[in-house]
Design a protein around this motif. Structure first.
Motif, short mmCIF file in Angstrom:
data_model
loop_
_atom_site.label_atom_id
_atom_site.label_comp_id
_atom_site.label_asym_id
_atom_site.label_seq_id
_atom_site.Cartn_x
_atom_site.Cartn_y
_atom_site.Cartn_z
N GLY A 181 68.34 27.73 93.38
CA GLY A 181 68.83 28.38 94.59
C GLY A 181 70.27 28.01 94.90
O GLY A 181 71.21 28.67 94.46
N ALA A 182 70.45 26.94 95.66
CA ALA A 182 71.81 26.54 96.06
C ALA A 182 72.60 25.95 94.90
O ALA A 182 73.83 25.94 94.92
CB ALA A 182 71.73 25.52 97.20
N ALA A 183 71.90 25.43 93.91
CA ALA A 183 72.58 24.79 92.79
C ALA A 183 71.81 25.05 91.50
O ALA A 183 70.65 25.46 91.52
CB ALA A 183 72.71 23.29 93.03
N THR A 184 72.47 24.78 90.39
CA THR A 184 71.85 24.90 89.06
C THR A 184 72.03 23.59 88.32
O THR A 184 73.12 22.99 88.36
CB THR A 184 72.46 26.04 88.25
OG1 THR A 184 72.22 27.29 88.91
CG2 THR A 184 71.85 26.10 86.85
N ARG A 185 70.98 23.14 87.63
CA ARG A 185 71.06 21.96 86.78
C ARG A 185 71.15 22.42 85.32
O ARG A 185 70.29 23.15 84.84
CB ARG A 185 69.83 21.06 86.99
CG ARG A 185 69.77 20.43 88.37
CD ARG A 185 68.71 19.34 88.42
NE ARG A 185 67.37 19.88 88.26
CZ ARG A 185 66.63 20.36 89.25
NH1 ARG A 185 67.09 20.36 90.49
NH2 ARG A 185 65.41 20.84 89.01
N PHE A 186 72.20 21.98 84.65
CA PHE A 186 72.39 22.27 83.24
C PHE A 186 72.10 21.00 82.44
O PHE A 186 72.66 19.94 82.74
CB PHE A 186 73.83 22.71 82.96
CG PHE A 186 74.23 24.00 83.63
CD1 PHE A 186 74.02 25.22 83.01
CD2 PHE A 186 74.82 23.99 84.89
CE1 PHE A 186 74.39 26.41 83.62
CE2 PHE A 186 75.19 25.17 85.51
CZ PHE A 186 74.98 26.38 84.88
N VAL A 187 71.27 21.10 81.43
CA VAL A 187 71.00 19.99 80.52
C VAL A 187 71.78 20.27 79.24
O VAL A 187 71.58 21.30 78.59
CB VAL A 187 69.50 19.86 80.22
CG1 VAL A 187 69.26 18.71 79.25
CG2 VAL A 187 68.72 19.65 81.52
#
Length: 345
Positions: A294-300
Protein backbone atom coordinates in the motif's frame (compact mmCIF):
# COMPACT_ATOMS: atom_id res chain seq x y z
CA UNK A 1 20.78 8.50 52.01
CA UNK A 2 18.73 6.64 49.35
CA UNK A 3 19.05 7.95 45.79
CA UNK A 4 15.55 9.24 45.09
CA UNK A 5 16.37 10.02 41.45
CA UNK A 6 16.51 6.29 40.65
CA UNK A 7 13.06 4.70 40.77
CA UNK A 8 14.23 1.12 40.11
CA UNK A 9 17.71 -0.36 40.50
CA UNK A 10 18.46 -4.02 39.72
CA UNK A 11 21.81 -5.50 40.68
CA UNK A 12 23.00 -8.92 39.52
CA UNK A 13 19.40 -10.13 39.27
CA UNK A 14 19.05 -13.84 38.53
CA UNK A 15 16.17 -16.29 38.52
CA UNK A 16 16.33 -20.04 37.94
CA UNK A 17 13.47 -22.48 37.62
CA UNK A 18 15.19 -25.80 38.26
CA UNK A 19 17.88 -26.19 35.59
CA UNK A 20 16.47 -23.31 33.50
CA UNK A 21 18.02 -19.88 34.09
CA UNK A 22 15.23 -17.48 33.10
CA UNK A 23 17.15 -14.36 34.13
CA UNK A 24 20.91 -14.60 33.85
CA UNK A 25 22.31 -11.53 35.61
CA UNK A 26 20.52 -8.23 34.98
CA UNK A 27 21.89 -4.84 36.05
CA UNK A 28 19.60 -1.90 35.33
CA UNK A 29 18.71 1.60 36.56
CA UNK A 30 15.43 3.33 35.71
CA UNK A 31 15.11 7.03 36.46
CA UNK A 32 12.25 8.55 38.41
CA UNK A 33 9.46 9.66 36.05
CA UNK A 34 10.79 7.67 33.11
CA UNK A 35 8.70 5.66 30.64
CA UNK A 36 10.88 2.57 30.33
CA UNK A 37 10.19 -0.47 28.13
CA UNK A 38 11.54 -3.99 28.51
CA UNK A 39 11.38 -5.47 25.02
CA UNK A 40 12.08 -9.02 23.91
CA UNK A 41 10.61 -12.22 22.47
CA UNK A 42 8.71 -14.79 24.52
CA UNK A 43 11.03 -16.52 26.97
CA UNK A 44 13.59 -13.70 26.99
CA UNK A 45 13.17 -13.05 30.73
CA UNK A 46 11.48 -9.64 30.63
CA UNK A 47 8.25 -10.70 32.35
CA UNK A 48 10.18 -12.63 35.01
CA UNK A 49 12.15 -9.46 35.77
CA UNK A 50 8.88 -7.51 36.06
CA UNK A 51 7.46 -10.11 38.44
CA UNK A 52 10.58 -9.91 40.63
CA UNK A 53 10.23 -6.12 40.79
CA UNK A 54 6.57 -6.55 41.76
CA UNK A 55 7.42 -9.17 44.38
CA UNK A 56 5.53 -12.03 42.74
CA UNK A 57 8.80 -13.95 42.24
CA UNK A 58 11.83 -14.11 44.54
CA UNK A 59 15.27 -13.72 42.90
CA UNK A 60 17.69 -16.63 42.99
CA UNK A 61 20.42 -13.99 43.39
CA UNK A 62 20.79 -10.21 43.21
CA UNK A 63 18.71 -7.34 44.55
CA UNK A 64 15.78 -5.07 43.72
CA UNK A 65 15.72 -1.47 44.94
CA UNK A 66 12.82 0.98 44.70
CA UNK A 67 13.68 4.61 45.36
CA UNK A 68 16.98 3.53 46.91
CA UNK A 69 15.30 1.08 49.30
CA UNK A 70 16.14 -2.63 49.08
CA UNK A 71 12.81 -4.46 48.68
CA UNK A 72 14.20 -7.81 47.50
CA UNK A 73 12.67 -9.79 50.37
CA UNK A 74 9.52 -7.71 50.87
CA UNK A 75 6.02 -8.93 49.97
CA UNK A 76 4.20 -7.33 47.00
CA UNK A 77 1.91 -5.25 49.25
CA UNK A 78 4.97 -3.79 50.99
CA UNK A 79 6.36 -2.36 47.75
CA UNK A 80 5.45 1.02 46.31
CA UNK A 81 4.36 -0.43 42.96
CA UNK A 82 1.17 -1.47 41.21
CA UNK A 83 0.78 -3.83 38.26
CA UNK A 84 -1.56 -3.72 35.25
CA UNK A 85 -1.94 -7.08 33.52
CA UNK A 86 -2.97 -7.96 29.97
CA UNK A 87 -6.31 -9.43 31.08
CA UNK A 88 -7.07 -6.36 33.29
CA UNK A 89 -8.51 -8.63 36.08
CA UNK A 90 -11.52 -6.39 36.78
CA UNK A 91 -14.20 -7.64 39.17
CA UNK A 92 -17.22 -8.34 36.90
CA UNK A 93 -19.78 -7.92 39.71
CA UNK A 94 -18.49 -4.45 40.68
CA UNK A 95 -19.11 -1.09 39.03
CA UNK A 96 -16.27 0.85 37.47
CA UNK A 97 -16.06 3.10 40.52
CA UNK A 98 -16.04 0.16 42.94
CA UNK A 99 -13.30 -1.53 40.93
CA UNK A 100 -11.13 1.58 41.15
CA UNK A 101 -11.86 2.05 44.86
CA UNK A 102 -11.11 -1.56 45.77
CA UNK A 103 -7.42 -1.16 46.61
CA UNK A 104 -8.17 1.84 48.80
CA UNK A 105 -10.89 -0.11 50.60
CA UNK A 106 -8.40 -2.88 51.37
CA UNK A 107 -6.07 -0.24 52.82
CA UNK A 108 -8.97 1.04 54.94
CA UNK A 109 -8.96 4.51 53.40
CA UNK A 110 -12.00 6.53 54.53
CA UNK A 111 -15.07 6.57 52.29
CA UNK A 112 -14.91 10.28 51.41
CA UNK A 113 -11.21 10.21 50.52
CA UNK A 114 -11.68 6.93 48.69
CA UNK A 115 -14.44 8.39 46.51
CA UNK A 116 -12.48 11.56 45.83
CA UNK A 117 -9.31 9.73 44.79
CA UNK A 118 -11.18 7.18 42.65
CA UNK A 119 -13.10 9.94 40.85
CA UNK A 120 -9.85 11.82 40.19
CA UNK A 121 -8.21 8.63 38.86
CA UNK A 122 -11.11 8.05 36.46
CA UNK A 123 -10.88 11.66 35.34
CA UNK A 124 -7.16 11.21 34.62
CA UNK A 125 -7.96 8.36 32.20
CA UNK A 126 -10.90 10.26 30.70
CA UNK A 127 -13.67 8.04 32.03
CA UNK A 128 -15.88 10.60 33.78
CA UNK A 129 -19.51 9.51 33.63
CA UNK A 130 -18.66 5.78 33.53
CA UNK A 131 -18.64 5.30 37.31
CA UNK A 132 -21.83 3.21 37.51
CA UNK A 133 -21.23 0.97 34.52
CA UNK A 134 -20.10 -2.63 34.84
CA UNK A 135 -17.00 -3.99 33.07
CA UNK A 136 -19.21 -5.93 30.63
CA UNK A 137 -20.67 -2.61 29.41
CA UNK A 138 -17.25 -1.25 28.40
CA UNK A 139 -15.11 -1.61 25.31
CA UNK A 140 -11.68 -3.22 25.48
CA UNK A 141 -9.98 0.16 25.56
CA UNK A 142 -12.26 1.42 28.32
CA UNK A 143 -11.61 -1.68 30.46
CA UNK A 144 -7.90 -1.13 29.99
CA UNK A 145 -8.27 2.45 31.23
CA UNK A 146 -10.24 1.27 34.28
CA UNK A 147 -7.38 -1.10 35.10
CA UNK A 148 -4.98 1.84 34.81
CA UNK A 149 -7.14 4.01 37.07
CA UNK A 150 -7.32 1.22 39.66
CA UNK A 151 -3.51 1.09 39.70
CA UNK A 152 -3.00 4.86 39.67
CA UNK A 153 -5.43 5.50 42.52
CA UNK A 154 -2.91 4.01 44.95
CA UNK A 155 -0.34 6.61 43.84
CA UNK A 156 2.50 4.11 43.37
CA UNK A 157 6.06 5.21 42.79
CA UNK A 158 6.29 2.77 39.88
CA UNK A 159 3.54 1.45 37.64
CA UNK A 160 4.32 -1.96 36.12
CA UNK A 161 2.53 -2.82 32.87
CA UNK A 162 2.71 -6.42 31.65
CA UNK A 163 1.77 -6.32 27.93
CA UNK A 164 -1.43 -4.38 28.76
CA UNK A 165 -2.31 -3.71 25.10
CA UNK A 166 -1.83 -7.25 23.82
CA UNK A 167 -5.54 -8.13 23.78
CA UNK A 168 -6.62 -5.05 21.80
CA UNK A 169 -7.14 -4.85 18.04
CA UNK A 170 -4.57 -2.94 15.98
CA UNK A 171 -6.41 0.40 15.67
CA UNK A 172 -7.34 0.53 19.34
CA UNK A 173 -3.84 -0.54 20.36
CA UNK A 174 -2.33 2.34 18.38
CA UNK A 175 -4.76 4.79 19.99
CA UNK A 176 -3.97 3.48 23.47
CA UNK A 177 -0.22 3.80 22.84
CA UNK A 178 -0.69 7.54 22.41
CA UNK A 179 -3.04 7.78 25.39
CA UNK A 180 -0.70 5.87 27.69
CA UNK A 181 2.23 8.13 26.84
CA UNK A 182 0.14 11.25 27.39
CA UNK A 183 -1.15 9.87 30.69
CA UNK A 184 2.37 9.08 31.90
CA UNK A 185 3.45 12.64 31.19
CA UNK A 186 0.43 14.00 33.07
CA UNK A 187 0.78 11.90 36.23
CA UNK A 188 4.61 11.88 36.28
CA UNK A 189 4.84 8.32 37.62
CA UNK A 190 7.57 5.93 36.47
CA UNK A 191 6.08 3.49 33.94
CA UNK A 192 7.83 0.16 33.40
CA UNK A 193 6.29 -1.43 30.34
CA UNK A 194 6.86 -5.03 29.19
CA UNK A 195 6.18 -5.84 25.53
CA UNK A 196 7.29 -8.04 22.65
CA UNK A 197 6.05 -5.46 20.13
CA UNK A 198 8.96 -3.43 18.72
CA UNK A 199 6.77 -0.64 17.37
CA UNK A 200 5.05 -0.29 20.74
CA UNK A 201 8.38 0.09 22.54
CA UNK A 202 9.76 2.55 19.99
CA UNK A 203 6.58 4.65 19.99
CA UNK A 204 6.07 5.01 23.73
CA UNK A 205 9.36 4.77 25.60
CA UNK A 206 11.98 7.21 26.82
CA UNK A 207 14.42 4.27 26.94
CA UNK A 208 14.34 0.58 26.03
CA UNK A 209 16.11 -2.50 27.37
CA UNK A 210 16.23 -5.27 24.76
CA UNK A 211 16.20 -8.75 26.32
CA UNK A 212 17.31 -12.08 24.90
CA UNK A 213 17.83 -15.39 26.73
CA UNK A 214 17.66 -13.84 30.18
CA UNK A 215 20.13 -11.05 29.49
CA UNK A 216 19.98 -7.42 28.41
CA UNK A 217 21.48 -7.01 24.94
CA UNK A 218 21.24 -3.21 24.78
CA UNK A 219 19.80 -0.25 26.71
CA UNK A 220 19.20 3.09 25.02
CA UNK A 221 16.71 5.58 23.64
CA UNK A 222 14.44 4.36 20.85
CA UNK A 223 16.60 6.19 18.31
CA UNK A 224 19.81 4.66 19.68
CA UNK A 225 18.44 1.13 19.73
CA UNK A 226 16.94 1.41 16.25
CA UNK A 227 19.64 3.43 14.51
CA UNK A 228 22.65 1.91 16.33
CA UNK A 229 21.93 -1.67 17.39
CA UNK A 230 24.92 -3.02 19.30
CA UNK A 231 24.45 -6.75 18.56
CA UNK A 232 23.15 -8.88 15.68
CA UNK A 233 20.15 -9.88 17.81
CA UNK A 234 19.08 -6.25 18.39
CA UNK A 235 19.61 -5.42 14.72
CA UNK A 236 17.34 -8.29 13.69
CA UNK A 237 14.71 -8.02 16.42
CA UNK A 238 14.10 -4.26 16.55
CA UNK A 239 12.67 -3.44 13.15
CA UNK A 240 14.18 -4.94 10.00
CA UNK A 241 17.90 -4.69 9.45
CA UNK A 242 20.15 -5.73 6.60
CA UNK A 243 23.39 -7.43 7.57
CA UNK A 244 26.37 -7.30 5.23
CA UNK A 245 29.22 -9.63 6.15
CA UNK A 246 31.94 -11.93 4.88
CA UNK A 247 32.90 -11.66 1.22
CA UNK A 248 30.04 -9.24 0.55
CA UNK A 249 31.42 -6.79 3.15
CA UNK A 250 34.86 -6.98 1.56
CA UNK A 251 33.52 -6.52 -1.97
CA UNK A 252 30.96 -3.79 -1.24
CA UNK A 253 32.42 -1.94 1.74
CA UNK A 254 36.07 -2.79 1.34
CA UNK A 255 36.48 -4.08 4.90
CA UNK A 256 36.00 -7.14 7.08
CA UNK A 257 33.29 -7.56 9.68
CA UNK A 258 29.50 -7.46 9.91
CA UNK A 259 27.65 -4.24 9.13
CA UNK A 260 24.03 -3.19 9.27
CA UNK A 261 21.95 -0.73 7.25
CA UNK A 262 18.21 -0.23 7.62
CA UNK A 263 15.93 -0.90 4.59
CA UNK A 264 14.57 2.66 4.50
CA UNK A 265 18.13 4.06 4.22
CA UNK A 266 18.69 2.30 0.88
CA UNK A 267 17.87 3.88 -2.48
CA UNK A 268 16.97 1.60 -5.37
CA UNK A 269 18.27 2.81 -8.76
CA UNK A 270 16.77 1.04 -11.78
CA UNK A 271 19.98 1.69 -13.70
CA UNK A 272 22.62 -0.80 -12.53
CA UNK A 273 25.27 1.66 -13.74
CA UNK A 274 23.87 4.58 -11.72
CA UNK A 275 26.62 6.77 -10.21
CA UNK A 276 27.59 6.51 -6.55
CA UNK A 277 28.59 9.64 -4.60
CA UNK A 278 31.87 10.05 -2.75
CA UNK A 279 30.11 9.65 0.60
CA UNK A 280 28.02 6.68 -0.56
CA UNK A 281 28.32 2.94 -1.07
CA UNK A 282 26.63 1.01 -3.84
CA UNK A 283 25.93 -2.63 -4.66
CA UNK A 284 24.57 -4.21 -7.84
CA UNK A 285 22.00 -7.00 -7.69
CA UNK A 286 18.78 -8.54 -8.98
CA UNK A 287 15.30 -7.96 -7.57
CA UNK A 288 14.26 -11.38 -6.25
CA UNK A 289 10.92 -10.43 -4.73
CA UNK A 290 8.54 -7.47 -4.55
CA UNK A 291 6.06 -7.04 -1.70
CA UNK A 292 3.50 -4.27 -2.27
CA UNK A 293 2.11 -2.98 1.06
CA UNK A 294 0.00 0.00 0.00
CA UNK A 295 1.95 2.99 1.30
CA UNK A 296 5.29 1.34 0.64
CA UNK A 297 6.92 -1.53 -1.24
CA UNK A 298 9.59 -3.92 0.06
CA UNK A 299 12.12 -5.05 -2.53
CA UNK A 300 14.29 -8.10 -1.79
CA UNK A 301 17.53 -7.85 -3.76
CA UNK A 302 20.11 -10.59 -4.24
CA UNK A 303 23.54 -8.96 -4.47
CA UNK A 304 26.10 -10.02 -7.06
CA UNK A 305 28.69 -9.88 -4.26
CA UNK A 306 26.66 -12.32 -2.17
CA UNK A 307 23.94 -11.87 0.41
CA UNK A 308 20.48 -10.39 0.24
CA UNK A 309 19.26 -6.90 1.17
CA UNK A 310 15.76 -5.51 1.68
CA UNK A 311 14.81 -2.04 0.46
CA UNK A 312 11.78 -0.09 1.72
CA UNK A 313 10.50 2.46 -0.78
CA UNK A 314 7.53 4.80 -0.42
CA UNK A 315 4.90 4.48 -3.16
CA UNK A 316 4.64 8.15 -4.07
CA UNK A 317 3.98 7.89 -7.79
CA UNK A 318 3.70 4.19 -8.60
CA UNK A 319 0.97 1.54 -8.55
CA UNK A 320 1.07 -2.06 -7.41
CA UNK A 321 1.28 -3.25 -11.02
CA UNK A 322 4.27 -1.02 -11.76
CA UNK A 323 6.34 -2.15 -8.77
CA UNK A 324 5.61 -5.86 -9.20
CA UNK A 325 6.92 -5.64 -12.79
CA UNK A 326 10.36 -4.92 -11.31
CA UNK A 327 10.79 -8.53 -10.20
CA UNK A 328 13.93 -9.83 -11.93
CA UNK A 329 15.24 -6.35 -12.77
CA UNK A 330 18.92 -5.49 -12.50
CA UNK A 331 19.35 -2.61 -10.03
CA UNK A 332 21.91 -0.75 -7.97
CA UNK A 333 21.37 -0.12 -4.27
CA UNK A 334 22.90 3.09 -2.94
CA UNK A 335 23.20 4.36 0.64
CA UNK A 336 25.08 6.99 2.59
CA UNK A 337 28.09 5.61 4.46
CA UNK A 338 26.95 7.24 7.71
CA UNK A 339 23.93 4.92 7.72
CA UNK A 340 26.03 1.76 7.90
CA UNK A 341 27.51 0.68 11.22
CA UNK A 342 29.55 -2.21 12.54
CA UNK A 343 27.86 -4.93 14.57
CA UNK A 344 29.77 -6.58 17.41
CA UNK A 345 29.37 -10.40 17.17
Amino acid sequence: MPDQSVAVRLRGLRKSFGPVEAVAGVDLEIADGEFFAMLGPSGSGKTTVLRMIAGFESPTAGSVELGGRDVTRLAPFERDVNTVFQDYALFPHMSVLDNVEYGLRVKKVGRAERRERATAALRSVRLEGFERRGPAQLSGGQRQRVALARALVNRPRVLLLDEPLGALDLKLREEMQVELKELQREVGITFLFVTHDQEEALTMSDRIAVFDRGRIEQVGTPAEVYERPSTPFVAGFVGTSNLISGEAAKAVLGRDGTFSVRPEKLRLALDADAPVGADEHGAIGTVAEVVYAGAATRFVVDLDAGGRLMVLQQNRDVSSMEVTELRGARVRLVWNRRHEFAIVP
